[in-house]
Scaffold this motif. Structure first.
Motif, mmCIF file in Angstrom:
data_model
loop_
_atom_site.group_PDB
_atom_site.id
_atom_site.type_symbol
_atom_site.label_atom_id
_atom_site.label_comp_id
_atom_site.label_asym_id
_atom_site.label_seq_id
_atom_site.Cartn_x
_atom_site.Cartn_y
_atom_site.Cartn_z
ATOM 1 N N LEU A 1 0.835 -1.189 0.000
ATOM 2 C CA LEU A 1 0.000 0.000 0.000
ATOM 3 C C LEU A 1 0.877 1.249 0.000
ATOM 4 N N ALA A 2 1.900 1.265 0.849
ATOM 5 C CA ALA A 2 2.801 2.411 0.903
ATOM 6 C C ALA A 2 3.503 2.616 -0.435
ATOM 7 N N ALA A 3 3.969 1.532 -1.052
ATOM 8 C CA ALA A 3 4.646 1.641 -2.344
ATOM 9 C C ALA A 3 3.708 2.220 -3.403
ATOM 10 N N SER A 4 2.442 1.826 -3.375
ATOM 11 C CA SER A 4 1.463 2.350 -4.340
ATOM 12 C C SER A 4 1.188 3.824 -4.087
ATOM 13 N N LEU A 5 1.075 4.201 -2.814
ATOM 14 C CA LEU A 5 0.839 5.599 -2.478
ATOM 15 C C LEU A 5 2.003 6.482 -2.943
ATOM 16 N N ILE A 6 3.220 5.973 -2.793
ATOM 17 C CA ILE A 6 4.388 6.731 -3.260
ATOM 18 C C ILE A 6 4.303 6.947 -4.771
ATOM 19 N N ARG A 7 3.924 5.911 -5.501
ATOM 20 C CA ARG A 7 3.811 6.047 -6.952
ATOM 21 C C ARG A 7 2.731 7.052 -7.349
ATOM 22 N N LEU A 8 1.750 7.249 -6.482
ATOM 23 C CA LEU A 8 0.678 8.202 -6.752
ATOM 24 C C LEU A 8 0.990 9.591 -6.205
ATOM 25 N N GLY A 9 2.197 9.778 -5.630
ATOM 26 C CA GLY A 9 2.583 11.078 -5.100
ATOM 27 C C GLY A 9 2.044 11.376 -3.716
ATOM 28 N N ARG A 10 1.523 10.377 -3.016
ATOM 29 C CA ARG A 10 0.948 10.572 -1.679
ATOM 30 C C ARG A 10 1.957 10.093 -0.625
ATOM 31 N N SER A 11 3.097 10.790 -0.585
ATOM 32 C CA SER A 11 4.234 10.324 0.216
ATOM 33 C C SER A 11 3.974 10.374 1.714
ATOM 34 N N GLU A 12 3.260 11.386 2.193
ATOM 35 C CA GLU A 12 3.036 11.486 3.632
ATOM 36 C C GLU A 12 2.162 10.347 4.134
ATOM 37 N N GLU A 13 1.140 9.967 3.360
ATOM 38 C CA GLU A 13 0.328 8.807 3.743
ATOM 39 C C GLU A 13 1.192 7.547 3.763
ATOM 40 N N PHE B 1 11.827 -6.344 7.120
ATOM 41 C CA PHE B 1 12.908 -5.433 6.747
ATOM 42 C C PHE B 1 12.602 -4.666 5.461
ATOM 43 N N LEU B 2 11.749 -5.213 4.571
ATOM 44 C CA LEU B 2 11.432 -4.479 3.347
ATOM 45 C C LEU B 2 10.702 -3.177 3.655
ATOM 46 N N SER B 3 9.871 -3.184 4.699
ATOM 47 C CA SER B 3 9.210 -1.938 5.104
ATOM 48 C C SER B 3 10.244 -0.929 5.578
ATOM 49 N N ARG B 4 11.262 -1.411 6.284
ATOM 50 C CA ARG B 4 12.335 -0.511 6.740
ATOM 51 C C ARG B 4 13.109 0.057 5.545
ATOM 52 N N VAL B 5 13.350 -0.771 4.544
ATOM 53 C CA VAL B 5 14.092 -0.307 3.367
ATOM 54 C C VAL B 5 13.296 0.768 2.620
ATOM 55 N N LEU B 6 12.000 0.509 2.406
ATOM 56 C CA LEU B 6 11.184 1.484 1.688
ATOM 57 C C LEU B 6 11.045 2.774 2.495
ATOM 58 N N LEU B 7 10.902 2.639 3.815
ATOM 59 C CA LEU B 7 10.831 3.826 4.671
ATOM 60 C C LEU B 7 12.135 4.632 4.567
ATOM 61 N N ALA B 8 13.270 3.927 4.561
ATOM 62 C CA ALA B 8 14.560 4.610 4.440
ATOM 63 C C ALA B 8 14.662 5.351 3.111
ATOM 64 N N ARG B 9 14.224 4.729 2.036
ATOM 65 C CA ARG B 9 14.263 5.395 0.732
ATOM 66 C C ARG B 9 13.384 6.647 0.730
ATOM 67 N N LEU B 10 12.197 6.539 1.332
ATOM 68 C CA LEU B 10 11.297 7.680 1.372
ATOM 69 C C LEU B 10 11.877 8.806 2.229
ATOM 70 N N LEU B 11 12.427 8.448 3.384
ATOM 71 C CA LEU B 11 13.036 9.454 4.256
ATOM 72 C C LEU B 11 14.198 10.155 3.558
ATOM 73 N N ALA B 12 15.025 9.386 2.864
ATOM 74 C CA ALA B 12 16.165 9.978 2.162
ATOM 75 C C ALA B 12 15.696 10.934 1.070
ATOM 76 N N ALA B 13 14.645 10.531 0.332
ATOM 77 C CA ALA B 13 14.120 11.395 -0.724
ATOM 78 C C ALA B 13 13.566 12.689 -0.159
ATOM 79 N N GLN B 14 13.096 12.649 1.102
ATOM 80 C CA GLN B 14 12.552 13.842 1.742
ATOM 81 C C GLN B 14 13.618 14.632 2.503
#
Length: 533
Positions: free
Chosen positions: A315-327, A343-356
């Motif tokens: 769900l988080a990965a889909s929201l990111i693709r739709l530009g809804r990063s905060e959700e 750990f995949l949730s941690r990896v995706l969270l790290a990528r999102l945090l770094a992008a922000q």
């Protein structure tokens, strides 16, 4: 499994009294394989099977209650048409089929066929169950009867071919598959079947020829990859077989099955409800790139089962693709809190945090993920991206190498290393790596764009050709991707039109974060790739 229905005693008694009155009125009864009760037109009817499992999702229980009640009403109506009762039996059969209660579905389909043998739907679905149970001869007999009533039906021919393959009858399978292609040449799944036929005959060259005809979606399916492996082994090329084996999905969730246009089986699949079904549909939508639908289905799944870390991750990965990063960020934090070992949730969270721009917490999440799995290619490639973003290119390259040592076809590491080579040069090193990367992932868009950009920006003539190609692609698709924007701006810079390049790219990247747009224009000036996240 068929069990007794959990219906109120008074209701069950009333129904039985009604049937007894009909019997006393002179209705004949006939024996059946199961406990029979008389039905309106003097025709025997088997006991209605039900789906009864502990912890049944209320939405699923309601489906079965509604379908069962409808069938009971039709059986109780003395003037009901047999075809209506057949439809009600078939509808209930589809529900059992959808939830893999196959014995019950078989009972329903057979009763529907007895009441209305002219409707091919129930025989087709019965053949599907027989195939699932490994009864390929019985399935083929029923499919042949379906084809006699629907001579133009392609899915029926496909399953006849698959049954023949499973029975080792290559000639019969090939005949059905070629009939499909003669009727509809775009049915590329038939080429997948022809590849199986060729391997059954130990003819790898014919298998390669058939596999070359697949469209990109089928070529990426798990079965196509397995057939490529088998064909290379049959040809004696064990190194190529090993390279294809590296593309196989590492988990069951990542498997990509072939999909044919099969309306009746799609109808059965669409009947599923509940958290697991919503999750499965959502993840299938993610794989197709239908992110709006994915969000809808995955949110429905989480509402029923909030503890599913894999669902929350997708769900988080889909929201990111739709530009809804905060959700997405909120869901990832909750996924980590509920399931610290995912750990995949941690990896995706790290990528999102770094992008922000939150580099410190991003590093903390990657460190935690690495502690969970030191061989994870996802963690090492994310570390590579983080170091590259911070400008430590040599360290980034070390991390990408570590990821590719585990999985030579890992997309993020292959692309990350190509972007790294573009940034630090020389051009010859980038071209050499792109040759390696594109051999492993020939359909990867970013790699293709990088190669086009690398070659197109060699001199002004190539830049002019690149601009003309971009114009044609933009007119055809009606849109311009960020990657195309980068290529266009850099081509303009190659032609010495620096102001145009900067103005054009800033306009194209205006919807992005201001920091990213400023980085992009700075990169045009320096002829480097922009750090667009």
């Amino acid at each position: 499994m068929i069990v007794c229905r959990r219906r109120p005693v008074a209701t069950l008694a009333a129904v039985r009294v009604a049937w007894c009155l009909l019997v006393l009125a002179g209705c004949d009864t006939a024996p059946s394989d199961r406990q029979a009760i008389a039905s309106p037109a003097g025709v025997s009817a088997v006991e209605i099977p039900i789906f009864d499992r502990p912890g049944l999702d209320p939405a699923v229980a309601d489906q079965f209650d509604t379908a069962t009640a409808r069938l009971e009403r039709l059986r109780a109506a003395s003037a009901s048409d047999p075809s209506d009762r057949a439809w009600a039996w078939g509808e209930l059969g589809e529900l059992h089929h959808a939830y893999l209660n196959l014995d019950a579905a078989t009972v329903c389909y057979r009763e529907a066929l007895r009441l209305d043998p002219t409707d091919p739907r129930w025989r087709y679905l019965l053949a599907q169950i027989e195939r699932t149970q490994g009864r390929f001869e019985a399935s083929s007999r029923d499919l042949q009867e379906v084809l006699a009533r629907q001579p133009d039906d392609l899915p029926t021919r496909w399953w006849l071919a698959m049954n023949a393959l499973d029975l080792g009858r290559a000639d019969v399978a090939e005949s059905w598959l070629r009939e499909i292609l003669a009727r509809e040449s775009g049915w590329t799944a038939a080429h997948l079947g022809l590849a199986r036929v060729a391997l059954l005959r130990d003819r790898p060259a014919e298998a390669f020829a058939a596999l070359d005809q697949l469209d990109s979606a089928l070529a990426a399916s798990t079965e196509a990859i397995e057939l490529q492996m088998a064909a290379h082994r049959a040809a004696g090329d064990l190194d190529a077989a090993r390279r294809w084996s590296e593309r196989l999905p590492r988990t069951a969730l990542e498997r990509r099955a072939i999909e044919i246009d099969d309306p009746l089986m799609q109808r059965v699949s669409d009947r599923r409800r509940g958290a697991q079904t919503a999750a499965r549909r959502g993840m299938a939508a993610v794989r197709r790139g239908s992110f709006e639908l994915a969000v809808e289905e995955l949110e429905r799944a989480l509402a029923r089962d909030p503890g599913r870390a894999d669902v929350r991750y997708n769900l988080a990965a889909s929201l990111i693709r739709l530009g809804r990063s905060e959700e997405a960020r909120g869901h990832l934090y909750e996924a980590v809190e509920r399931s610290p070992s995912h750990f995949l949730s941690r990896v995706l969270l790290a990528r999102l945090l770094a992008a922000q721009g939150d580099v410190v917490p991003a590093r903390a999440e990657l460190a935690a993920a690495l502690a969970l799995d030191r061989e994870s290619v996802a963690v090492w490639s994310a570390l590579g991206d983080l170091e590259a973003m911070e400008g430590r290119l040599n360290l980034a390259d070390d991390h990408y190498r570590r990821a590719l040592a585990v999985d030579p076809a890992h997309e993020a590491a292959l692309v990350g290393r190509a972007v790294l080579f573009e940034r630090r040069g020389p051009r010859s090193e980038l071209l050499a790596w792109l040759a390696v990367a594109r051999a492993r992932l020939p359909e990867q868009r970013t790699l293709r764009h990088l190669e086009q950009r690398c070659r197109a920006l060699a001199d002004p003539r190539d830049a002019e050709r690149a601009l003309a190609d971009l114009d044609r692609r933009s007119r055809a698709s009606g849109r311009t991707t960020v990657s195309d924007a980068e290529t266009r701006a850099l081509a303009l810079a190659t032609l010495g039109r620096f102001d145009d390049a900067i103005a054009w790219q800033q306009a194209a990247l205006a919807p992005l974060e201001p920091r990213a747009a400023l980085q992009a224009s700075a990169c045009v000036r320096s002829r480097r790739r922009p750090e667009v996240q």
